[in-house]
Scaffold this active site. Structure first.
Site, PDB file in Angstrom:
ATOM      1  N   GLY A   7      12.486  77.080 -85.829  1.00 53.54           N
ATOM      2  CA  GLY A   7      11.830  77.321 -87.116  1.00 53.54           C
ATOM      3  C   GLY A   7      12.865  77.706 -88.149  1.00 53.54           C
ATOM      4  N   LYS A 176       3.967  97.351 -89.178  1.00 54.70           N
ATOM      5  CA  LYS A 176       4.416  96.254 -90.067  1.00 54.70           C
ATOM      6  C   LYS A 176       3.196  95.496 -90.562  1.00 54.70           C
ATOM      7  CE  LYS A 176       7.905  93.579 -91.732  1.00 54.70           C
ATOM      8  NZ  LYS A 176       7.670  92.196 -91.706  1.00 54.70           N
ATOM      9  N   ASN A 184       0.836  91.728 -98.904  1.00 50.67           N
ATOM     10  CA  ASN A 184       0.865  90.262 -99.045  1.00 50.67           C
ATOM     11  C   ASN A 184      -0.352  89.698 -99.775  1.00 50.67           C
ATOM     12  OD1 ASN A 184       2.946  91.025 -97.213  1.00 50.67           O
ATOM     13  ND2 ASN A 184       3.041  88.920 -96.447  1.00 50.67           N
ATOM     14  N   SER A 245       6.338  88.707-102.553  1.00 49.32           N
ATOM     15  CA  SER A 245       5.999  88.687-101.132  1.00 49.32           C
ATOM     16  C   SER A 245       5.964  87.243-100.646  1.00 49.32           C
ATOM     17  CB  SER A 245       4.638  89.335-100.895  1.00 49.32           C
ATOM     18  OG  SER A 245       3.600  88.473-101.346  1.00 49.32           O
ATOM     19  N   SER A 246       6.084  87.075 -99.345  1.00 50.13           N
ATOM     20  CA  SER A 246       6.072  85.714 -98.794  1.00 50.13           C
ATOM     21  C   SER A 246       4.755  85.022 -99.094  1.00 50.13           C
ATOM     22  CB  SER A 246       6.326  85.758 -97.287  1.00 50.13           C
ATOM     23  OG  SER A 246       5.350  86.552 -96.636  1.00 50.13           O
TER      24      SER A 246
HETATM   25  N1  NDP Z   1      11.467  84.764 -95.388  1.00 50.09           N
HETATM   26  C1  NDP Z   1      11.561  86.080 -95.231  1.00 50.09           C
HETATM   27  O1  NDP Z   1      12.212  86.797 -96.025  1.00 50.09           O
HETATM   28  C2  NDP Z   1      10.852  86.756 -94.103  1.00 50.09           C
HETATM   29  C3  NDP Z   1       9.976  86.062 -93.291  1.00 50.09           C
HETATM   30  N2  NDP Z   1       9.350  86.729 -92.269  1.00 50.09           N
HETATM   31  C4  NDP Z   1       8.433  86.009 -91.386  1.00 50.09           C
HETATM   32  O2  NDP Z   1       9.195  85.052 -90.646  1.00 50.09           O
HETATM   33  C5  NDP Z   1       8.405  83.886 -90.383  1.00 50.09           C
HETATM   34  C6  NDP Z   1       9.092  82.679 -91.011  1.00 50.09           C
HETATM   35  O3  NDP Z   1       9.081  82.862 -92.394  1.00 50.09           O
HETATM   36  P1  NDP Z   1       9.963  81.918 -93.367  1.00 50.09           P
HETATM   37  O4  NDP Z   1      11.305  81.716 -92.802  1.00 50.09           O
HETATM   38  O5  NDP Z   1       9.845  82.491 -94.737  1.00 50.09           O
HETATM   39  O6  NDP Z   1       9.132  80.537 -93.269  1.00 50.09           O
HETATM   40  P2  NDP Z   1       9.682  79.072 -93.558  1.00 50.09           P
HETATM   41  O7  NDP Z   1       8.474  78.212 -93.795  1.00 50.09           O
HETATM   42  O8  NDP Z   1      10.756  79.131 -94.593  1.00 50.09           O
HETATM   43  O9  NDP Z   1      10.410  78.643 -92.174  1.00 50.09           O
HETATM   44  C7  NDP Z   1       9.724  78.125 -91.056  1.00 50.09           C
HETATM   45  C8  NDP Z   1      10.332  76.757 -90.797  1.00 50.09           C
HETATM   46  O10 NDP Z   1       9.943  76.297 -89.495  1.00 50.09           O
HETATM   47  C9  NDP Z   1       9.665  74.904 -89.625  1.00 50.09           C
HETATM   48  N3  NDP Z   1       8.838  74.467 -88.508  1.00 50.09           N
HETATM   49  C10 NDP Z   1       7.561  74.785 -88.237  1.00 50.09           C
HETATM   50  N4  NDP Z   1       7.157  74.187 -87.099  1.00 50.09           N
HETATM   51  C11 NDP Z   1       8.226  73.451 -86.657  1.00 50.09           C
HETATM   52  C12 NDP Z   1       8.451  72.593 -85.541  1.00 50.09           C
HETATM   53  N5  NDP Z   1       7.487  72.370 -84.642  1.00 50.09           N
HETATM   54  N6  NDP Z   1       9.659  71.991 -85.405  1.00 50.09           N
HETATM   55  C13 NDP Z   1      10.644  72.212 -86.314  1.00 50.09           C
HETATM   56  N7  NDP Z   1      10.504  73.018 -87.397  1.00 50.09           N
HETATM   57  C14 NDP Z   1       9.302  73.629 -87.551  1.00 50.09           C
HETATM   58  C15 NDP Z   1       8.963  74.795 -90.970  1.00 50.09           C
HETATM   59  O11 NDP Z   1       8.924  73.463 -91.429  1.00 50.09           O
HETATM   60  P3  NDP Z   1       7.553  72.955 -92.156  1.00 50.09           P
HETATM   61  O12 NDP Z   1       7.226  73.941 -93.225  1.00 50.09           O
HETATM   62  O13 NDP Z   1       7.942  71.604 -92.670  1.00 50.09           O
HETATM   63  O14 NDP Z   1       6.509  72.910 -91.062  1.00 50.09           O
HETATM   64  C16 NDP Z   1       9.866  75.698 -91.803  1.00 50.09           C
HETATM   65  O15 NDP Z   1      10.978  74.986 -92.287  1.00 50.09           O
HETATM   66  C17 NDP Z   1       7.021  84.193 -90.995  1.00 50.09           C
HETATM   67  O16 NDP Z   1       6.183  84.783 -90.025  1.00 50.09           O
HETATM   68  C18 NDP Z   1       7.356  85.206 -92.082  1.00 50.09           C
HETATM   69  O17 NDP Z   1       6.214  85.997 -92.433  1.00 50.09           O
HETATM   70  C19 NDP Z   1       9.571  88.045 -91.973  1.00 50.09           C
HETATM   71  C20 NDP Z   1      10.428  88.763 -92.763  1.00 50.09           C
HETATM   72  C21 NDP Z   1      11.094  88.194 -93.889  1.00 50.09           C
HETATM   73  C1  KPL Z   2       7.473  93.453 -96.331  1.00 56.96           C
HETATM   74  C2  KPL Z   2       7.141  92.260 -97.192  1.00 56.96           C
HETATM   75  C3  KPL Z   2       5.789  92.413 -97.829  1.00 56.96           C
HETATM   76  C4  KPL Z   2       8.215  92.200 -98.243  1.00 56.96           C
HETATM   77  O1  KPL Z   2       7.881  91.318 -99.282  1.00 56.96           O
HETATM   78  C5  KPL Z   2       7.120  91.027 -96.323  1.00 56.96           C
HETATM   79  O2  KPL Z   2       7.384  91.110 -95.120  1.00 56.96           O
HETATM   80  C6  KPL Z   2       6.688  89.706 -96.851  1.00 56.96           C
HETATM   81  O3  KPL Z   2       6.856  89.441 -98.034  1.00 56.96           O
HETATM   82  O4  KPL Z   2       6.146  88.927 -96.006  1.00 56.96           O
END
Ligand code: NDP
Ligand code: KPL
Length: 292
Positions: A7, A176, A184, A245-246
């Site tokens: 991911g 969390k 969110n 937020s995300s």
């Molecule tokens: N970004 C942040 O600052 C933070 C994120 N999080 C958490 O982390 C998790 C990820 O968030 P985030 O990184 O922002 O999300 P993103 O959407 O940026 O990243 C997830 C990636 O995984 C890819 N993906 C999904 N399924 C597959 C698959 N089967 N094969 C290959 N690639 C795949 C998606 O592609 P596609 O979209 O094309 O399916 C996407 O590019 C979430 O739960 C989020 O809440 C937690 C803290 C901070």
């Molecule tokens: C803690 C917080 C709310 C920070 O933005 C977060 O984890 C999110 O945006 O998904």
């Protein structure tokens, strides 16, 4: 250590990029990002400024010591199925929301729970920014200590990732969740940055959603107080005041949100009324139905 990051979007590319400074890393994600990383490497900007050249592909490698799962919560089951043919020692979720570890454990062994407060933002294929230095907490999903978790903790620390190996992951996941359930959906619906939740009316709504989450946690046997949940929310609002937020980012981009794994998880597990969480979940889902 051989690490696969499944991911590799925003967070996965950040954690994978940091790990690639110390370990052999394979990013699994989507093109064009994966193609750009393969062709020119991954640049991590923002709080960092480095370029690494991890392996990058759109399907999992045949084997790795550790899989870090960083797909959105609604993709966790598909991720687990995709990793089922990968020879792995340990799988660790770094995702938000509740239920990810259970979904992974349906198909995989050696699952660890994790939370991550680093911030990451996708810039363009091959480039992400770290928008905030945080920490990773990880451990066994049911709580307690394990050699497996200690090994993963050492590997992440060796890569310079602030990491706590915790024996109370159920409590940490719920705490969390309380923060995410408050921040969110409220910021997404009001279209405001996190800092707007420091003042009423949004502060009252967000705090009540956090307190509802703490109450449901207690109904599930987790010792999480209302005051502690509200204080944790206030702390994150203060620390990330300028952030979107995300869920706000997802709504602004017209993408599916993680409402089901956040407010939906509270509602689904409640044995007493949780009207604010139910209302927030309903409103975000209505937006998803109408706008996506
Ligand atoms: N970004 C942040 O600052 C933070 C994120 N999080 C958490 O982390 C998790 C990820 O968030 P985030 O990184 O922002 O999300 P993103 O959407 O940026 O990243 C997830 C990636 O995984 C890819 N993906 C999904 N399924 C597959 C698959 N089967 N094969 C290959 N690639 C795949 C998606 O592609 P596609 O979209 O094309 O399916 C996407 O590019 C979430 O739960 C989020 O809440 C937690 C803290 C901070
Ligand atoms: C803690 C917080 C709310 C920070 O933005 C977060 O984890 C999110 O945006 O998904």
């Amino acid at each position: 250590m051989e690490i696969v990051v499944f991911g590799a979007g925003s967070l996965g590319s950040l954690v994978g990029g940091l790990c690639a400074r110390e370990h052999r890393v394979t990013l699994v994600g989507r093109d064009p990002h994966i193609r750009a990383v393969r062709d020119s490497g991954l640049h991590v900007g923002g709080a960092f400024d480095f370029t690494v050249r991890p392996a990058a592909r759109t399907d999992p490698p045949p084997a790795a010591d550790l899989a870090l799962v960083t797909v959105k919560a609604f993709d966790t089951d598909d991720a687990a199925r995709a990793l089922a043919d990968c020879d792995l020692d340990t799988v660790c979720s770094l995702q938000n929301g509740l239920g990810n570890e259970e979904a992974l454990a349906t198909h995989l062994d050696g699952v660890l729970a994790g939370t991550c407060t680093y911030g990451a933002r996708f810039v363009e294929p091959g480039r992400i920014d770290c928008t905030g230095i945080g920490e990773v907490a990880l451990g066994t999903p049911d709580g307690g200590r394990s050699a497996r978790a200690e090994r993963v903790g050492r590997a992440l620390r060796a890569a310079g990732i602030e990491t706590t190996v915790a024996d109370d992951m159920p409590r940490r996941l719920w705490k969390k969740l309380a923060v995410n359930a408050g921040i969110n959906p409220t910021t997404a619906l009001a279209r405001v940055e996190n800092g707007a939740l420091a003042a009423d009316p949004l502060h009252g709504i967000a705090c009540e959603a956090a307190r509802e989450t703490a109450r449901v946690a207690r109904e599930q046997g987790i010792d999480l107080g209302d005051g502690e949940a509200a204080a944790a929310l206030d702390a994150v609002v203060g620390a990330t005041a300028a952030n979107s937020s995300s869920m706000l980012q997802d709504v602004r981009a017209g993408r599916r949100t993680e409402i089901d794994a956040i407010s939906g998880a509270v509602v689904d597990r409640a044995s007493s009324p949780v009207p604010v969480s139910q209302t927030l979940a309903g409103l975000v889902r209505a937006w998803e139905t109408a706008e996506r």
